[in-house]
Design a protein around this motif. Structure first.
Motif, PDB file in Angstrom:
ATOM      1  N   ASN A 142       6.014  -6.118  -3.824  1.00 25.14           N
ATOM      2  CA  ASN A 142       5.743  -7.321  -2.610  1.00 25.14           C
ATOM      3  C   ASN A 142       4.089  -7.229  -2.104  1.00 25.14           C
ATOM      4  O   ASN A 142       4.072  -6.188  -1.262  1.00 25.14           O
ATOM      5  CB  ASN A 142       6.804  -7.135  -1.444  1.00 25.14           C
ATOM      6  N   ARG A 143       3.169  -7.886  -2.300  1.00 25.19           N
ATOM      7  CA  ARG A 143       1.996  -7.888  -1.861  1.00 25.19           C
ATOM      8  C   ARG A 143       1.929  -8.185  -0.432  1.00 25.19           C
ATOM      9  O   ARG A 143       0.952  -7.312   0.245  1.00 25.19           O
ATOM     10  CB  ARG A 143       1.079  -9.052  -2.340  1.00 25.19           C
ATOM     11  N   ARG A 144       2.637  -8.905   0.234  1.00 26.49           N
ATOM     12  CA  ARG A 144       2.733  -8.768   1.795  1.00 26.49           C
ATOM     13  C   ARG A 144       3.184  -7.556   2.410  1.00 26.49           C
ATOM     14  O   ARG A 144       2.461  -7.186   3.347  1.00 26.49           O
ATOM     15  CB  ARG A 144       3.645  -9.991   2.084  1.00 26.49           C
ATOM     16  N   SER A 145       4.031  -6.972   1.595  1.00 35.60           N
ATOM     17  CA  SER A 145       4.511  -5.702   2.292  1.00 35.60           C
ATOM     18  C   SER A 145       3.308  -4.519   2.144  1.00 35.60           C
ATOM     19  O   SER A 145       3.078  -3.794   3.125  1.00 35.60           O
ATOM     20  CB  SER A 145       5.809  -4.961   1.447  1.00 35.60           C
ATOM     21  N   LEU A 146       2.677  -4.698   1.032  1.00 38.00           N
ATOM     22  CA  LEU A 146       1.655  -3.705   1.024  1.00 38.00           C
ATOM     23  C   LEU A 146       0.327  -3.939   2.102  1.00 38.00           C
ATOM     24  O   LEU A 146       0.109  -2.992   2.497  1.00 38.00           O
ATOM     25  CB  LEU A 146       0.937  -3.827  -0.517  1.00 38.00           C
ATOM     26  N   GLU A 147       0.052  -4.939   2.236  1.00 37.73           N
ATOM     27  CA  GLU A 147      -0.960  -5.499   3.318  1.00 37.73           C
ATOM     28  C   GLU A 147      -0.612  -4.933   4.565  1.00 37.73           C
ATOM     29  O   GLU A 147      -1.209  -4.568   5.446  1.00 37.73           O
ATOM     30  CB  GLU A 147      -1.121  -6.854   3.284  1.00 37.73           C
ATOM     31  N   LEU A 148       0.852  -5.192   4.714  1.00 37.82           N
ATOM     32  CA  LEU A 148       1.568  -4.806   6.183  1.00 37.82           C
ATOM     33  C   LEU A 148       1.177  -3.370   6.330  1.00 37.82           C
ATOM     34  O   LEU A 148       0.919  -2.618   7.358  1.00 37.82           O
ATOM     35  CB  LEU A 148       2.991  -5.180   6.481  1.00 37.82           C
ATOM     36  N   THR A 149       1.771  -2.516   5.222  1.00 36.24           N
ATOM     37  CA  THR A 149       1.741  -0.964   5.226  1.00 36.24           C
ATOM     38  C   THR A 149       0.456  -0.329   5.602  1.00 36.24           C
ATOM     39  O   THR A 149       0.101   0.344   6.290  1.00 36.24           O
ATOM     40  CB  THR A 149       2.487  -0.485   4.067  1.00 36.24           C
ATOM     41  N   ALA A 150      -0.776  -1.193   4.930  1.00 35.70           N
ATOM     42  CA  ALA A 150      -2.082  -0.532   4.878  1.00 35.70           C
ATOM     43  C   ALA A 150      -2.481  -0.796   6.349  1.00 35.70           C
ATOM     44  O   ALA A 150      -3.366  -0.074   7.054  1.00 35.70           O
ATOM     45  CB  ALA A 150      -3.021  -1.543   3.957  1.00 35.70           C
ATOM     46  N   ARG A 151      -2.310  -1.970   7.042  1.00 37.95           N
ATOM     47  CA  ARG A 151      -2.608  -2.373   8.266  1.00 37.95           C
ATOM     48  C   ARG A 151      -1.832  -1.203   9.327  1.00 37.95           C
ATOM     49  O   ARG A 151      -2.504  -0.522  10.266  1.00 37.95           O
ATOM     50  CB  ARG A 151      -2.393  -3.779   8.830  1.00 37.95           C
ATOM     51  N   ASN A 152      -0.403  -1.031   9.014  1.00 38.47           N
ATOM     52  CA  ASN A 152       0.350   0.011  10.144  1.00 38.47           C
ATOM     53  C   ASN A 152      -0.273   1.245   9.988  1.00 38.47           C
ATOM     54  O   ASN A 152      -0.473   1.898  10.884  1.00 38.47           O
ATOM     55  CB  ASN A 152       1.695  -0.341   9.800  1.00 38.47           C
ATOM     56  N   ALA A 153      -0.479   1.708   8.744  1.00 40.03           N
ATOM     57  CA  ALA A 153      -1.329   2.819   8.532  1.00 40.03           C
ATOM     58  C   ALA A 153      -2.529   3.246   9.099  1.00 40.03           C
ATOM     59  O   ALA A 153      -2.663   4.222  10.023  1.00 40.03           O
ATOM     60  CB  ALA A 153      -1.252   3.302   7.130  1.00 40.03           C
ATOM     61  N   GLU A 154      -3.428   2.069   9.132  1.00 41.23           N
ATOM     62  CA  GLU A 154      -4.771   2.250   9.844  1.00 41.23           C
ATOM     63  C   GLU A 154      -4.648   2.191  11.246  1.00 41.23           C
ATOM     64  O   GLU A 154      -5.184   2.885  11.891  1.00 41.23           O
ATOM     65  CB  GLU A 154      -5.726   0.955   9.352  1.00 41.23           C
ATOM     66  N   ALA A 155      -3.529   1.357  11.753  1.00 35.96           N
ATOM     67  CA  ALA A 155      -3.578   1.238  13.242  1.00 35.96           C
ATOM     68  C   ALA A 155      -3.024   2.608  13.837  1.00 35.96           C
ATOM     69  O   ALA A 155      -3.251   2.853  14.941  1.00 35.96           O
ATOM     70  CB  ALA A 155      -2.488   0.230  13.576  1.00 35.96           C
ATOM     71  N   ALA A 156      -2.274   3.268  13.036  1.00 37.16           N
ATOM     72  CA  ALA A 156      -1.391   4.653  13.421  1.00 37.16           C
ATOM     73  C   ALA A 156      -2.799   5.594  13.219  1.00 37.16           C
ATOM     74  O   ALA A 156      -2.049   6.963  13.637  1.00 37.16           O
ATOM     75  CB  ALA A 156      -0.365   4.672  12.601  1.00 37.16           C
ATOM     76  N   GLY A 157      -3.617   5.444  12.615  1.00 38.33           N
ATOM     77  CA  GLY A 157      -4.672   6.642  12.374  1.00 38.33           C
ATOM     78  C   GLY A 157      -4.213   7.402  11.112  1.00 38.33           C
ATOM     79  O   GLY A 157      -4.536   8.793  11.169  1.00 38.33           O
ATOM     80  N   LEU A 158      -3.376   6.912  10.348  1.00 36.17           N
ATOM     81  CA  LEU A 158      -2.695   7.812   9.093  1.00 36.17           C
ATOM     82  C   LEU A 158      -3.514   7.374   7.735  1.00 36.17           C
ATOM     83  O   LEU A 158      -3.318   6.405   7.136  1.00 36.17           O
ATOM     84  CB  LEU A 158      -1.367   7.625   8.944  1.00 36.17           C
ATOM     85  N   TYR A 159      -4.898   7.847   7.632  1.00 37.28           N
ATOM     86  CA  TYR A 159      -5.734   7.731   6.721  1.00 37.28           C
ATOM     87  C   TYR A 159      -5.571   8.184   5.463  1.00 37.28           C
ATOM     88  O   TYR A 159      -6.283   7.767   4.225  1.00 37.28           O
ATOM     89  CB  TYR A 159      -7.043   7.892   7.109  1.00 37.28           C
ATOM     90  N   LYS A 160      -4.358   8.848   5.151  1.00 35.50           N
ATOM     91  CA  LYS A 160      -4.190   9.409   3.813  1.00 35.50           C
ATOM     92  C   LYS A 160      -2.765   8.640   3.059  1.00 35.50           C
ATOM     93  O   LYS A 160      -2.207   9.084   2.208  1.00 35.50           O
ATOM     94  CB  LYS A 160      -3.764  10.866   4.091  1.00 35.50           C
ATOM     95  N   VAL A 161      -2.635   7.246   3.745  1.00 35.45           N
ATOM     96  CA  VAL A 161      -1.470   6.730   3.072  1.00 35.45           C
ATOM     97  C   VAL A 161      -2.450   5.436   2.374  1.00 35.45           C
ATOM     98  O   VAL A 161      -3.205   4.947   2.509  1.00 35.45           O
ATOM     99  CB  VAL A 161      -0.881   5.830   4.330  1.00 35.45           C
ATOM    100  N   ARG A 162      -2.095   5.795   1.018  1.00 41.22           N
ATOM    101  CA  ARG A 162      -2.609   4.816  -0.080  1.00 41.22           C
ATOM    102  C   ARG A 162      -1.336   3.631  -0.472  1.00 41.22           C
ATOM    103  O   ARG A 162      -0.486   3.732  -1.090  1.00 41.22           O
ATOM    104  CB  ARG A 162      -2.452   5.501  -1.346  1.00 41.22           C
ATOM    105  N   SER A 163      -1.648   2.439  -0.166  1.00 37.23           N
ATOM    106  CA  SER A 163      -0.673   1.472   0.043  1.00 37.23           C
ATOM    107  C   SER A 163      -0.996   0.657  -1.164  1.00 37.23           C
ATOM    108  O   SER A 163      -2.082  -0.034  -1.282  1.00 37.23           O
ATOM    109  CB  SER A 163      -0.779   0.467   1.320  1.00 37.23           C
ATOM    110  N   VAL A 164      -0.273   0.776  -2.387  1.00 42.38           N
ATOM    111  CA  VAL A 164      -0.697   0.089  -3.648  1.00 42.38           C
ATOM    112  C   VAL A 164       0.388  -0.452  -4.408  1.00 42.38           C
ATOM    113  O   VAL A 164       1.783   0.026  -4.197  1.00 42.38           O
ATOM    114  CB  VAL A 164      -1.355   1.066  -4.790  1.00 42.38           C
ATOM    115  N   HIS A 165       0.082  -1.647  -5.281  1.00 45.35           N
ATOM    116  CA  HIS A 165       1.083  -2.117  -6.134  1.00 45.35           C
ATOM    117  C   HIS A 165       1.794  -0.959  -7.052  1.00 45.35           C
ATOM    118  O   HIS A 165       0.867   0.080  -7.439  1.00 45.35           O
ATOM    119  CB  HIS A 165       0.517  -3.329  -6.896  1.00 45.35           C
ATOM    120  N   VAL A 166       3.099  -1.159  -7.360  1.00 47.54           N
ATOM    121  CA  VAL A 166       3.742  -0.435  -8.423  1.00 47.54           C
ATOM    122  C   VAL A 166       3.033   0.179  -9.423  1.00 47.54           C
ATOM    123  O   VAL A 166       3.027   1.007 -10.228  1.00 47.54           O
ATOM    124  CB  VAL A 166       5.167  -0.544  -8.534  1.00 47.54           C
TER     125      VAL A 166
END
Length: 196
Positions: free
Chosen positions: A90-114
């Motif tokens: 789900n591309r919308r999910s991936l965008e949300l995860t990327a934004r949530n990780a950035e907002a939390a300062g968790l920069y080692k999260v890679r939000s990518v399509h399967v």
């Protein structure tokens, strides 16, 4: 009807937020329609995050079916030196995860399509609230694809509702040569531990 496991959700965007509150973590997460459980962190995810032991502190970790990111962000906050791969179709999910990780300062999260995870990446841990509703065959194909990428000492933790086939899934995993044990049971959810 569009499902949260569609690549491009048809549901009109309806932004919202939820609070993820755990003993060691409090995050406000951005959500939207067309993703899994947009109104609240679902019970299965909460049971998983409150039950599993801490993830390995380095290496590559996987959140399979990340939604808007509660599992991936918890892994990343508990293992800040590890790289957490948050994957979904789900591309919308991936965008949300990327934004949530950035907002939390968790920069080692890679939000990518399967289909965008490099083939040579192996995982020391997989945490997942798998999309049971995609159907048994698709679920089995998905788990086979990702469990084979565990490192020799890797471990997967899956949360599955009892009434949606946790016991039959545990049996199937065993038939495929995996060691699958029930680690916990709470609120009609089972935590399955899967190793080679």
């Amino acid at each position: 009807m569009a499902h949260y496991f569609s690549e491009q959700p048809k549901a009109a965007s309806k932004p919202g937020s939820v609070d993820l509150v755990l003993p060691d973590l409090h995050l406000r997460l951005e959500t939207d329609s067309g993703v899994f459980s947009p109104e609240r962190v679902d019970v299965g995810t909460r049971v998983l995050l409150e039950t599993v032991p801490p993830p390995p502190q380095e290496g590559d970790l996987l959140d399979l079916g990340c939604g808007y990111g509660p599992i991936a962000l918890t892994m990343a906050s508990r293992a800040p030196e590890a790289t957490v791969w948050a994957v979904d179709v789900n591309r919308r999910s991936l965008e949300l995860t990327a934004r949530n990780a950035e907002a939390a300062g968790l920069y080692k999260v890679r939000s990518v399509h399967v289909d965008e995870v490099p083939d040579d990446v192996k995982f020391r841990a997989i945490w997942s609230n798998p999309a049971i509703r995609i159907g048994k065959q698709a679920l089995h194909e998905m788990l086979t694809r990702w469990l084979t990428r565990l490192t020799p000492d890797g471990v997967a933790y899956l949360v599955v509702q009892k009434h949606l086939g946790s016991d039959s899934l545990q049996r199937w995993l065993g038939e495929q040569g995996w060691h699958a044990s029930r680690e916990a049971s709470r609120a009609a959810y089972r935590i399955l531990k899967v190793t080679r």
